[in-house]
Design an enzyme around this catalytic site. Sequence first.
Site, PDB file in Angstrom:
ATOM      1  N   GLN A  55       1.988  45.332  43.609  1.00 40.08           N
ATOM      2  CA  GLN A  55       2.868  44.576  42.602  1.00 40.08           C
ATOM      3  C   GLN A  55       3.326  45.229  41.451  1.00 40.08           C
ATOM      4  O   GLN A  55       4.425  44.834  40.885  1.00 40.08           O
ATOM      5  CB  GLN A  55       2.346  43.170  42.048  1.00 40.08           C
ATOM      6  CG  GLN A  55       1.863  42.397  43.190  1.00 40.08           C
ATOM      7  CD  GLN A  55       1.037  41.116  42.812  1.00 40.08           C
ATOM      8  OE1 GLN A  55      -0.249  41.348  42.709  1.00 40.08           O
ATOM      9  NE2 GLN A  55       1.808  40.057  42.418  1.00 40.08           N
ATOM     10  N   CYS A 103       2.716  33.361  43.040  1.00 45.21           N
ATOM     11  CA  CYS A 103       2.385  34.864  43.266  1.00 45.21           C
ATOM     12  C   CYS A 103       3.621  35.234  41.845  1.00 45.21           C
ATOM     13  O   CYS A 103       4.522  34.928  41.840  1.00 45.21           O
ATOM     14  CB  CYS A 103       2.887  35.349  44.576  1.00 45.21           C
ATOM     15  SG  CYS A 103       2.818  37.076  44.578  1.00 45.21           S
ATOM     16  N   GLU A 146      -4.895  38.542  46.767  1.00 43.07           N
ATOM     17  CA  GLU A 146      -4.790  39.893  46.319  1.00 43.07           C
ATOM     18  C   GLU A 146      -4.929  40.991  47.797  1.00 43.07           C
ATOM     19  O   GLU A 146      -4.165  42.020  47.728  1.00 43.07           O
ATOM     20  CB  GLU A 146      -5.509  40.131  45.282  1.00 43.07           C
ATOM     21  CG  GLU A 146      -5.370  39.534  44.087  1.00 43.07           C
ATOM     22  CD  GLU A 146      -3.951  39.223  43.584  1.00 43.07           C
ATOM     23  OE1 GLU A 146      -3.138  40.239  43.816  1.00 43.07           O
ATOM     24  OE2 GLU A 146      -3.644  38.178  43.070  1.00 43.07           O
ATOM     25  N   HIS A 149      -1.871  41.290  49.491  1.00 43.77           N
ATOM     26  CA  HIS A 149      -1.012  42.408  49.081  1.00 43.77           C
ATOM     27  C   HIS A 149      -1.126  43.722  49.407  1.00 43.77           C
ATOM     28  O   HIS A 149      -0.306  44.462  49.661  1.00 43.77           O
ATOM     29  CB  HIS A 149      -1.101  42.301  47.383  1.00 43.77           C
ATOM     30  CG  HIS A 149      -0.125  41.209  46.977  1.00 43.77           C
ATOM     31  ND1 HIS A 149       1.177  40.978  46.886  1.00 43.77           N
ATOM     32  CD2 HIS A 149      -0.740  40.009  45.925  1.00 43.77           C
ATOM     33  CE1 HIS A 149       1.704  40.006  46.280  1.00 43.77           C
ATOM     34  NE2 HIS A 149       0.468  39.584  45.821  1.00 43.77           N
TER      35      HIS A 149
END
Length: 159
Positions: A55, A103, A146, A149
Site C-alpha cells: 500500500q 481500506c 492485510e 494485500h
Amino acid sequence: MSTILPVAQRGERILTATAAEVARTELNSPWLKELAAAMYATMLERNGVGIAAPQVYVSKRVIIVASRPNSRYPDAPEMDALVMVNPEILEKSELTVLGEEGCLSVSDERGQVARAQMIKLRYLTLDAEVVETSFSGFPARIVQHEVDHLDGVLFIERI
C-alpha cells in the site's frame, strides 16, 4: 517523527502483485525498521487499523496490525501494534463472520466481507524472532485483510 508515505489507490499495479518475501539478510536492518515506522505513521495519519507494505509502494511481505477505536472503526478493540514480517496463515476456523471493512487504498468504499472468526499464524518480528499466535474477531479480520494485500487481493474482490 516518521515519514508519512503516499498510499497506493485501487487500480495501481502494485496492489495486484504478489509481494516478495523479506530476506533473512533484511531482518533487523535499518531500512526495514524505517519502513515499519513510516508504515505505522502513515496508518495512524489515515485512521487505519492495519497497513501492508504494498500500500506504500513497497512490494514486500510486511504488515502492521493495530486495532484501536478511531473515527473509521469506533468499536474496534484496543491492541498493541504488531509488525509482522512474512506472515503466514496456518489455520482458519470454519466459522466465518460478516463484518464491515474499508481500506486506505479504496478510500470511497466499505463493504461486508466474510472472514474466518479465528486464525492461527506464524510471522517474524523485525528482529527475526519467530512468533506463532492466534487471533479472533476483529484483529483476525485485520490480519486476513492485510495478508490479502500481500497476495494482490483487495477486500472489494471478496464482497
